[in-house]
Design a protein around this motif. Structure first.
Motif, PDB file in Angstrom:
ATOM      1  N   PRO A 101      20.285  26.997 -85.338  1.00 23.02           N
ATOM      2  CA  PRO A 101      21.230  27.173 -85.762  1.00 23.02           C
ATOM      3  C   PRO A 101      21.526  26.355 -86.907  1.00 23.02           C
ATOM      4  O   PRO A 101      21.768  25.150 -86.782  1.00 23.02           O
ATOM      5  N   ALA A 102      21.408  26.641 -88.441  1.00 24.41           N
ATOM      6  CA  ALA A 102      22.057  25.149 -88.972  1.00 24.41           C
ATOM      7  C   ALA A 102      23.632  24.369 -88.686  1.00 24.41           C
ATOM      8  O   ALA A 102      24.238  25.582 -88.261  1.00 24.41           O
ATOM      9  N   GLY A 103      23.497  23.487 -88.404  1.00 24.16           N
ATOM     10  CA  GLY A 103      25.198  22.788 -87.934  1.00 24.16           C
ATOM     11  C   GLY A 103      25.028  22.386 -86.480  1.00 24.16           C
ATOM     12  O   GLY A 103      26.098  21.652 -86.220  1.00 24.16           O
ATOM     13  N   PHE A 104      24.193  22.726 -86.204  1.00 23.12           N
ATOM     14  CA  PHE A 104      23.221  22.273 -84.584  1.00 23.12           C
ATOM     15  C   PHE A 104      22.230  20.918 -84.753  1.00 23.12           C
ATOM     16  O   PHE A 104      21.600  20.052 -83.645  1.00 23.12           O
ATOM     17  N   THR A 105      21.704  20.674 -86.112  1.00 20.66           N
ATOM     18  CA  THR A 105      21.055  19.731 -85.874  1.00 20.66           C
ATOM     19  C   THR A 105      21.985  17.925 -86.214  1.00 20.66           C
ATOM     20  O   THR A 105      23.005  18.556 -86.647  1.00 20.66           O
ATOM     21  N   ASP A 106      21.283  17.063 -86.287  1.00 20.10           N
ATOM     22  CA  ASP A 106      21.610  15.645 -86.434  1.00 20.10           C
ATOM     23  C   ASP A 106      22.051  15.551 -87.871  1.00 20.10           C
ATOM     24  O   ASP A 106      21.414  15.775 -89.513  1.00 20.10           O
ATOM     25  N   SER A 107      23.779  15.758 -88.596  1.00 20.90           N
ATOM     26  CA  SER A 107      24.128  15.708 -89.747  1.00 20.90           C
ATOM     27  C   SER A 107      23.806  14.856 -90.451  1.00 20.90           C
ATOM     28  O   SER A 107      24.012  14.481 -91.644  1.00 20.90           O
ATOM     29  N   ASP A 108      23.022  13.635 -89.838  1.00 20.54           N
ATOM     30  CA  ASP A 108      22.502  13.054 -91.135  1.00 20.54           C
ATOM     31  C   ASP A 108      20.957  13.096 -91.819  1.00 20.54           C
ATOM     32  O   ASP A 108      20.609  12.699 -92.838  1.00 20.54           O
ATOM     33  N   PHE A 109      20.499  14.109 -91.398  1.00 16.56           N
ATOM     34  CA  PHE A 109      19.221  14.232 -91.709  1.00 16.56           C
ATOM     35  C   PHE A 109      19.351  15.597 -92.530  1.00 16.56           C
ATOM     36  O   PHE A 109      20.116  16.665 -91.758  1.00 16.56           O
ATOM     37  N   GLY A 110      19.099  15.401 -93.450  1.00 16.26           N
ATOM     38  CA  GLY A 110      19.219  16.503 -94.744  1.00 16.26           C
ATOM     39  C   GLY A 110      21.123  16.954 -94.904  1.00 16.26           C
ATOM     40  O   GLY A 110      20.795  18.763 -95.060  1.00 16.26           O
ATOM     41  N   SER A 111      21.973  16.422 -94.155  1.00 11.21           N
ATOM     42  CA  SER A 111      23.530  16.794 -94.028  1.00 11.21           C
ATOM     43  C   SER A 111      23.234  18.076 -92.654  1.00 11.21           C
ATOM     44  O   SER A 111      24.031  18.726 -93.177  1.00 11.21           O
ATOM     45  N   GLY A 112      22.271  18.155 -92.022  1.00  8.86           N
ATOM     46  CA  GLY A 112      22.581  19.523 -90.577  1.00  8.86           C
ATOM     47  C   GLY A 112      22.393  20.337 -91.448  1.00  8.86           C
ATOM     48  O   GLY A 112      22.477  21.130 -90.833  1.00  8.86           O
ATOM     49  N   PHE A 113      21.300  20.671 -92.333  1.00 14.13           N
ATOM     50  CA  PHE A 113      20.979  21.794 -92.768  1.00 14.13           C
ATOM     51  C   PHE A 113      19.590  21.926 -92.024  1.00 14.13           C
ATOM     52  O   PHE A 113      18.452  20.664 -91.554  1.00 14.13           O
ATOM     53  N   THR A 114      19.016  22.844 -92.349  1.00 17.12           N
ATOM     54  CA  THR A 114      17.411  23.120 -92.103  1.00 17.12           C
ATOM     55  C   THR A 114      16.583  23.675 -93.144  1.00 17.12           C
ATOM     56  O   THR A 114      17.146  23.415 -93.667  1.00 17.12           O
ATOM     57  N   SER A 115      15.727  24.147 -92.204  1.00 14.99           N
ATOM     58  CA  SER A 115      14.042  23.952 -92.975  1.00 14.99           C
ATOM     59  C   SER A 115      14.608  22.388 -94.467  1.00 14.99           C
ATOM     60  O   SER A 115      13.682  22.156 -95.486  1.00 14.99           O
ATOM     61  N   LYS A 116      14.242  21.402 -93.747  1.00 14.45           N
ATOM     62  CA  LYS A 116      14.199  20.351 -93.809  1.00 14.45           C
ATOM     63  C   LYS A 116      12.932  19.525 -93.068  1.00 14.45           C
ATOM     64  O   LYS A 116      12.932  19.793 -91.858  1.00 14.45           O
ATOM     65  N   ALA A 117      12.675  18.292 -93.474  1.00 17.16           N
ATOM     66  CA  ALA A 117      11.301  17.747 -92.701  1.00 17.16           C
ATOM     67  C   ALA A 117      11.570  16.107 -93.539  1.00 17.16           C
ATOM     68  O   ALA A 117      12.299  15.935 -94.469  1.00 17.16           O
ATOM     69  N   ILE A 139      14.633   9.504 -95.395  1.00 14.13           N
ATOM     70  CA  ILE A 139      13.793  10.089 -96.000  1.00 14.13           C
ATOM     71  C   ILE A 139      13.587  12.127 -95.904  1.00 14.13           C
ATOM     72  O   ILE A 139      12.740  12.116 -95.191  1.00 14.13           O
ATOM     73  N   VAL A 140      14.584  12.542 -96.574  1.00 18.31           N
ATOM     74  CA  VAL A 140      14.553  14.162 -96.485  1.00 18.31           C
ATOM     75  C   VAL A 140      14.194  14.822 -97.180  1.00 18.31           C
ATOM     76  O   VAL A 140      14.441  14.730 -98.464  1.00 18.31           O
ATOM     77  N   ARG A 141      12.909  15.619 -97.114  1.00 20.49           N
ATOM     78  CA  ARG A 141      12.576  16.903 -97.996  1.00 20.49           C
ATOM     79  C   ARG A 141      13.314  17.831 -97.815  1.00 20.49           C
ATOM     80  O   ARG A 141      13.198  18.147 -96.246  1.00 20.49           O
ATOM     81  N   ASN A 142      13.283  19.163 -98.639  1.00 20.14           N
ATOM     82  CA  ASN A 142      13.393  20.567 -99.031  1.00 20.14           C
ATOM     83  C   ASN A 142      12.297  21.262 -98.442  1.00 20.14           C
ATOM     84  O   ASN A 142      11.223  20.653 -99.017  1.00 20.14           O
ATOM     85  N   LEU A 143      11.787  22.074 -97.089  1.00 21.33           N
ATOM     86  CA  LEU A 143      10.701  22.891 -96.744  1.00 21.33           C
ATOM     87  C   LEU A 143      10.618  24.484 -98.000  1.00 21.33           C
ATOM     88  O   LEU A 143       9.649  24.600 -98.018  1.00 21.33           O
ATOM     89  N   ASN A 144      12.052  24.555 -98.630  1.00 17.66           N
ATOM     90  CA  ASN A 144      11.589  25.688 -98.812  1.00 17.66           C
ATOM     91  C   ASN A 144      13.171  25.984 -99.532  1.00 17.66           C
ATOM     92  O   ASN A 144      13.936  25.764-100.056  1.00 17.66           O
TER      93      ASN A 144
END
Length: 167
Positions: A101-117, A139-144
């Motif tokens: 679930p988004a919000g359970f990721t590192d908030s500094d990495f892609g603002s805490g959102f999913t679909s990131k690498a 350095i984070v990019r969107n996957l979708n």
């Protein structure tokens, strides 16, 4: 599972149905983390690996898109224990849209959102025995791309400086 503007899962996508319902349907996350520490030339080195899968993901094509999978690996050289100590680290993360679930990721990495690498580079220095200066570069990019045109090519660069004081 439903989503609202205040839901922690709000960034997990729905590409196949109502925007009030998530493609994943539900989250049952199975995670495995391992870390190996050793010394080389007198310097401590730490290797880590983290993998997570949403085994409750009932979206239409999770095996094709890897939307229900996340992983990360990293290496850290040395550690800060006292004045003059230093450390360097590098981590790579790949988080599918429905892996957690988004919000359970590192908030500094892609603002805490999913679909990131992307990558994380960190360095630290012991200014005193009780104070450390830390630097991080994300350095984070969107996957979708989702529903907004061009988002898939958007890269987020975040510089972070911290001064930590232990008392």
């Amino acid at each position: 599972a439903g989503t609202t503007a205040t839901s922690l899962a709000r960034t997990n996508p729905n590409l196949t149905g109502s925007t009030a319902e998530l493609d994943a349907g539900r989250f049952q996350v199975l995670e495995y983390y391992t870390e190996l520490g050793f010394k080389t030339a007198g310097l401590p080195i730490s290797l880590s690996y983290d993998v997570a899968g949403n085994i409750g993901d009932d979206s239409v094509v999770p095996s094709v898109t890897n939307e229900n999978f996340a992983q990360g690996f990293g290496v850290k050289l040395n550690s800060i224990k006292k004045k003059g100590d230093w450390e360097l680290g590098y981590w790579y993360k790949w988080i599918g849209a429905n892996a957690v679930p988004a919000g359970f990721t590192d908030s500094d990495f892609g603002s805490g959102f999913t679909s990131k690498a992307g990558s994380i580079i960190k360095a630290g220095y012991g200014v005193t025995d009780a104070m450390t200066l830390n630097f991080g570069y994300y350095i984070v990019r969107n996957l979708n791309s989702g529903t907004v045109s061009g988002l898939i090519d958007q890269t987020q660069n975040r510089w972070q400086f911290d001064l930590n004081w232990k008392f």
